[in-house]
Motif scaffolding. Structure first.
Motif, PDB file in Angstrom:
ATOM      1  N   ASP A  77       0.861  -0.851   0.414  1.00 34.35           N
ATOM      2  CA  ASP A  77       0.019  -0.319  -0.353  1.00 34.35           C
ATOM      3  C   ASP A  77       0.830   1.277   0.092  1.00 34.35           C
ATOM      4  O   ASP A  77       1.733   1.847   1.100  1.00 34.35           O
ATOM      5  CB  ASP A  77      -0.741   0.027   1.488  1.00 34.35           C
ATOM      6  N   ILE A  78       1.541   2.072  -1.038  1.00 33.05           N
ATOM      7  CA  ILE A  78       2.071   2.936  -1.220  1.00 33.05           C
ATOM      8  C   ILE A  78       1.761   4.015  -0.157  1.00 33.05           C
ATOM      9  O   ILE A  78       2.394   4.910   0.164  1.00 33.05           O
ATOM     10  CB  ILE A  78       1.946   3.575  -2.425  1.00 33.05           C
ATOM     11  N   LYS A  79       0.305   4.084   0.155  1.00 28.27           N
ATOM     12  CA  LYS A  79      -0.087   4.853   0.980  1.00 28.27           C
ATOM     13  C   LYS A  79       0.667   4.491   3.040  1.00 28.27           C
ATOM     14  O   LYS A  79       0.501   5.515   4.193  1.00 28.27           O
ATOM     15  CB  LYS A  79      -1.055   5.629   1.539  1.00 28.27           C
ATOM     16  N   GLY A  80       0.757   3.551   2.860  1.00 30.03           N
ATOM     17  CA  GLY A  80       0.819   2.369   4.167  1.00 30.03           C
ATOM     18  C   GLY A  80       2.214   1.558   3.968  1.00 30.03           C
ATOM     19  O   GLY A  80       3.482   2.290   3.850  1.00 30.03           O
ATOM     20  N   HIS A 119       4.566  -0.940   2.531  1.00 33.04           N
ATOM     21  CA  HIS A 119       5.144  -1.065   1.051  1.00 33.04           C
ATOM     22  C   HIS A 119       6.554  -1.702   1.377  1.00 33.04           C
ATOM     23  O   HIS A 119       6.715  -2.271  -0.479  1.00 33.04           O
ATOM     24  CB  HIS A 119       4.991  -0.062  -0.337  1.00 33.04           C
ATOM     25  N   LYS A 120       7.130  -1.660   2.049  1.00 29.21           N
ATOM     26  CA  LYS A 120       8.251  -1.503   2.083  1.00 29.21           C
ATOM     27  C   LYS A 120       8.976  -3.164   2.340  1.00 29.21           C
ATOM     28  O   LYS A 120       7.741  -3.538   2.736  1.00 29.21           O
ATOM     29  CB  LYS A 120       9.705  -0.711   2.358  1.00 29.21           C
ATOM     30  N   ILE A 121      10.359  -3.276   1.344  1.00 31.92           N
ATOM     31  CA  ILE A 121      10.971  -5.171   1.543  1.00 31.92           C
ATOM     32  C   ILE A 121      11.293  -4.422   2.070  1.00 31.92           C
ATOM     33  O   ILE A 121      12.751  -3.801   1.628  1.00 31.92           O
ATOM     34  CB  ILE A 121      11.308  -5.668   0.895  1.00 31.92           C
ATOM     35  N   ILE A 122      12.188  -5.236   3.475  1.00 29.95           N
ATOM     36  CA  ILE A 122      13.716  -4.926   4.181  1.00 29.95           C
ATOM     37  C   ILE A 122      14.368  -6.543   3.779  1.00 29.95           C
ATOM     38  O   ILE A 122      14.115  -7.422   4.014  1.00 29.95           O
ATOM     39  CB  ILE A 122      13.456  -4.888   5.417  1.00 29.95           C
ATOM     40  N   LEU A 123      15.266  -6.018   3.278  1.00 30.22           N
ATOM     41  CA  LEU A 123      16.482  -7.122   2.995  1.00 30.22           C
ATOM     42  C   LEU A 123      17.762  -6.485   3.440  1.00 30.22           C
ATOM     43  O   LEU A 123      18.183  -5.325   3.884  1.00 30.22           O
ATOM     44  CB  LEU A 123      16.506  -7.805   1.917  1.00 30.22           C
ATOM     45  N   THR A 152      12.367  -7.501  -8.138  1.00 29.67           N
ATOM     46  CA  THR A 152      11.163  -7.579  -8.941  1.00 29.67           C
ATOM     47  C   THR A 152      10.254  -8.315  -9.079  1.00 29.67           C
ATOM     48  O   THR A 152       8.842  -7.089  -9.528  1.00 29.67           O
ATOM     49  CB  THR A 152      11.314  -9.002 -10.293  1.00 29.67           C
ATOM     50  N   GLN A 153      10.016  -8.121  -7.721  1.00 26.95           N
ATOM     51  CA  GLN A 153       9.106  -7.984  -6.912  1.00 26.95           C
ATOM     52  C   GLN A 153       7.936  -6.530  -6.702  1.00 26.95           C
ATOM     53  O   GLN A 153       6.850  -6.415  -6.434  1.00 26.95           O
ATOM     54  CB  GLN A 153       8.367  -8.843  -5.452  1.00 26.95           C
ATOM     55  N   ILE A 154       8.539  -5.491  -6.227  1.00 29.52           N
ATOM     56  CA  ILE A 154       8.562  -4.745  -6.115  1.00 29.52           C
ATOM     57  C   ILE A 154       8.119  -3.646  -7.444  1.00 29.52           C
ATOM     58  O   ILE A 154       7.173  -3.335  -7.480  1.00 29.52           O
ATOM     59  CB  ILE A 154       9.576  -3.583  -5.411  1.00 29.52           C
ATOM     60  N   ARG A 155       8.561  -3.941  -8.365  1.00 25.26           N
ATOM     61  CA  ARG A 155       8.229  -3.101  -9.520  1.00 25.26           C
ATOM     62  C   ARG A 155       7.584  -4.491 -10.368  1.00 25.26           C
ATOM     63  O   ARG A 155       6.239  -3.607 -10.904  1.00 25.26           O
ATOM     64  CB  ARG A 155       9.481  -3.776 -10.982  1.00 25.26           C
ATOM     65  N   HIS A 156       6.546  -5.037 -10.169  1.00 22.44           N
ATOM     66  CA  HIS A 156       5.507  -6.147 -10.622  1.00 22.44           C
ATOM     67  C   HIS A 156       4.053  -5.139  -9.770  1.00 22.44           C
ATOM     68  O   HIS A 156       3.443  -4.775 -10.762  1.00 22.44           O
ATOM     69  CB  HIS A 156       6.149  -7.283 -10.280  1.00 22.44           C
ATOM     70  N   SER A 188      12.625   3.251  -3.288  1.00 21.84           N
ATOM     71  CA  SER A 188      11.941   3.918  -2.409  1.00 21.84           C
ATOM     72  C   SER A 188      11.234   2.866  -1.729  1.00 21.84           C
ATOM     73  O   SER A 188      11.035   3.137   0.008  1.00 21.84           O
ATOM     74  CB  SER A 188      10.785   4.847  -3.160  1.00 21.84           C
ATOM     75  N   SER A 189      11.110   2.060  -1.957  1.00 24.94           N
ATOM     76  CA  SER A 189       9.940   0.503  -1.815  1.00 24.94           C
ATOM     77  C   SER A 189      11.088  -0.890  -1.123  1.00 24.94           C
ATOM     78  O   SER A 189      10.826  -1.573  -0.561  1.00 24.94           O
ATOM     79  CB  SER A 189       9.027  -0.001  -2.346  1.00 24.94           C
ATOM     80  N   MET A 190      12.203  -0.186  -1.718  1.00 27.90           N
ATOM     81  CA  MET A 190      13.564  -1.628  -1.046  1.00 27.90           C
ATOM     82  C   MET A 190      14.271  -1.239   0.077  1.00 27.90           C
ATOM     83  O   MET A 190      15.193   0.083  -0.137  1.00 27.90           O
ATOM     84  CB  MET A 190      14.045  -2.662  -1.997  1.00 27.90           C
ATOM     85  N   VAL A 191      14.122  -1.177   1.236  1.00 24.97           N
ATOM     86  CA  VAL A 191      15.806  -1.444   1.958  1.00 24.97           C
ATOM     87  C   VAL A 191      16.381  -2.131   2.764  1.00 24.97           C
ATOM     88  O   VAL A 191      16.168  -3.364   2.932  1.00 24.97           O
ATOM     89  CB  VAL A 191      14.249  -0.700   3.785  1.00 24.97           C
ATOM     90  N   THR A 192      17.938  -1.310   2.786  1.00 24.09           N
ATOM     91  CA  THR A 192      19.013  -2.923   3.096  1.00 24.09           C
ATOM     92  C   THR A 192      19.379  -2.536   4.141  1.00 24.09           C
ATOM     93  O   THR A 192      19.617  -1.187   4.386  1.00 24.09           O
ATOM     94  CB  THR A 192      19.523  -2.575   1.933  1.00 24.09           C
ATOM     95  N   ILE A 193      20.245  -3.571   4.909  1.00 22.53           N
ATOM     96  CA  ILE A 193      20.559  -3.490   6.180  1.00 22.53           C
ATOM     97  C   ILE A 193      21.964  -3.504   5.921  1.00 22.53           C
ATOM     98  O   ILE A 193      22.741  -4.921   5.331  1.00 22.53           O
ATOM     99  CB  ILE A 193      19.621  -4.403   7.018  1.00 22.53           C
ATOM    100  N   GLU A 194      22.558  -2.662   6.406  1.00 24.87           N
ATOM    101  CA  GLU A 194      24.425  -2.890   6.364  1.00 24.87           C
ATOM    102  C   GLU A 194      25.075  -3.060   8.032  1.00 24.87           C
ATOM    103  O   GLU A 194      24.248  -2.124   8.973  1.00 24.87           O
ATOM    104  CB  GLU A 194      24.677  -1.166   5.949  1.00 24.87           C
ATOM    105  N   SER A 195      25.710  -3.231   7.736  1.00 29.13           N
ATOM    106  CA  SER A 195      26.741  -3.982   8.964  1.00 29.13           C
ATOM    107  C   SER A 195      26.977  -2.389   9.434  1.00 29.13           C
ATOM    108  O   SER A 195      27.273  -1.592   8.204  1.00 29.13           O
ATOM    109  CB  SER A 195      28.166  -4.948   8.662  1.00 29.13           C
TER     110      SER A 195
END
Length: 479
Positions: free
Chosen positions: A155-158, A160-164, A178-182, A189-196
């Motif tokens: 939900d773009i207003k709620g 919508h992100k995936i964290i990896l 590709t799931q996000i683009r789908h 804007s919708s993918m968040v990555t975790i860094e050490s």
């Protein structure tokens, strides 16, 4: 170090004593361990792979035996695999299509219609799940896509992100992007990555992970993390991370490619939402073998009455296929999809019986060993012994162990970060001496003593050859 580990040395004699006293030393004979000649050959060799032939461990072992420490990439072949596959082929040859339904006296194999159910029953204790929560199906990345297609509802207003994680295996990145683009969204804007927070080539702390989850909690729909990080070998704190994410309303998926068959898992009790894995690493199913999928019972319920009306009211939506249809009505050939309850309802096509037969042959050996819990006890000792030998090396200034030293934060694998430009010559020397490990360019080798078939003496042999390879490579660089 060569002197320390030479034949008859205190360390080698110590390792042989540990192997003799190992209550699981019998499982090595269940596997086909390549010889050095096998590995050096460039011709196809057709060998007797029957159950009775065995590769012994310890001082009586063949001097030509290789040292195979690459189960984190591809597990060795169980001896019984050839027999089970021959039984499958004989069923096909003598029964044709009847093999789907006709039980045969004297056969240890299920009918093909029930093969996936048997595999689910055998793998459920390996991942700590109810039998109804697992399905043996498809392959790892395909299963991740199927899970996200069912449970990623942005939900773009709620949310919508995936964290990896930033260093996730590339296929996990590809799947998420590709799931996000789908869904018409942007990874930016919708993918968040975790860094050490310490260094790019070191393990992430649980605090690092929880901090990112907390920062994006209100806008995150899915968390996708590895049970064991493939590069560093770090075992993540699955229960703590899962509990924290779920409390923030995030759907939690685990990629267990390097964890399944390696460490004890309790997916149901840990309240994991879903997970996927491959079966060719520590599960020894064979190259590209069929994958597995876990869906917690609360996420896979089917209400028959509602399903007769509107599908979205009767069960969680998902991609549907022939084999996911309820078995009792599958051959009615109706065109209305009515999923089997549990994870089985996420299946699509009928599974490869060849693959399932191969996987179940290996799972038989897990049962002989007493399960993953017993194997973990040996694994902790093996990996600690390897770590001790590495730390004793005179050449330890030429590499660094980047896997956590805490045994509870790692599985069977130790990742070694080599000094610059040493990887290629070191790998060449290891292979020339019949030692098989895995490399990750530009400068890491991954060493994984698998408790089903590796020995304490394998660890000694590796360290001896590794020390010699480092000295040779370093002198060439210096020269």
């Amino acid at each position: 170090m060569a002197a320390v580990c030479a034949a008859g040395s205190p360390r080698r004699e110590e390792a042989r004593a540990l192997d003799r006293d190992d209550p699981l030393n019998f499982t090595r004979a269940e596997f086909v361990v390549p010889t050095k000649a096998d590995l050096a050959s460039t011709r196809l060799q057709v060998k007797d792979l029957g159950e009775t032939a065995a590769t012994p461990a310890g001082p009586d072992a063949s001097t030509d035996a290789s040292t195979y420490l690459c189960g984190n990439s591809l597990g060795l072949q169980p001896r019984r695999t050839a027999l089970r596959l021959q039984q499958y082929l004989s069923t096909w040859a003598t029964q044709g299509v009847q093999g789907h339904f006709k039980p045969l006296d004297g056969s240890p194999l299920p009918t093909w219609l029930d093969a996936d159910a048997k595999a689910a029953k055998m793998i459920a204790p390996v991942v700590g799940a109810e039998v109804s929560e697992v399905a043996v199906m498809e392959t790892l990345t395909a299963n991740l896509h199927f899970l996200m297609s069912a449970f990623y509802r942005p939900d773009i207003k709620g949310r919508h992100k995936i964290i990896l994680e930033s260093k996730a295996f590339p296929s996990d990145h590809f799947a998420v992007e590709t799931q996000i683009r789908h869904h018409g969204l942007s990874p930016e804007s919708s993918m968040v990555t975790i860094e050490s927070q310490t260094a790019a080539k070191t393990a992430m702390s649980t605090d690092d992970i929880l901090a990112v989850i907390a920062a994006h909690a209100d806008t995150t729909a899915v968390l996708l993390l590895p049970g064991i990080q493939y590069y560093t070998g770090q075992l993540l704190d699955i229960p703590t991370i899962t509990t924290f994410a779920r409390k923030h309303g995030i759907f939690v998926i685990w990629d267990l490619a390097h964890a399944v068959g390696n460490v004890p898992l309790h997916l149901h009790d840990w309240d994991v939402d879903a997970a996927a894995w491959c079966t060719y690493k520590y599960l020894n199913g064979g190259p590209g073998c069929i994958g597995g999928l876990f869906v917690h019972a609360r996420n896979s319920q089917v209400t028959s009455a509602a399903a007769d009306k509107r599908p979205e009211e009767g069960y969680p939506n998902r991609f549907a296929g022939w084999w996911g249809n309820d078995k009792s009505t599958r051959f009615v050939m109706a065109t209305k999809f009515h999923p089997a309850p549990g994870a089985a309802g996420f299946q699509l096509s009928n599974p490869s019986i060849l693959d399932i037969t191969s996987l179940c042959a290996s799972l038989e050996v897990f049962e002989l060993a007493g399960g993953v819990g017993e194997l973990r006890k040996k694994s902790l000792k093996l990996t600690a012994y390897l770590e001790t030998l590495l730390n004793e090396m005179a050449e330890k200034n030429l590499f660094k162990i980047i896997t956590p030293s805490d045994p509870q934060q790692r599985g069977a694998q130790l990742s070694l970060l080599l000094a610059e430009s040493l990887l290629e010559p070191v790998m060449e020397s290891l292979q020339a001496d019949g030692v098989i490990v895995d490399e990750r360019r530009p400068d890491v080798i991954r060493v994984a003593p698998a408790p089903l078939y590796n020995t304490f003496e394998d660890c000694v042999t590796f360290v001896e050859v590794f020390a010699r390879a480092l000295r040779k490579a370093n002198s060439s660089e210096s020269g």
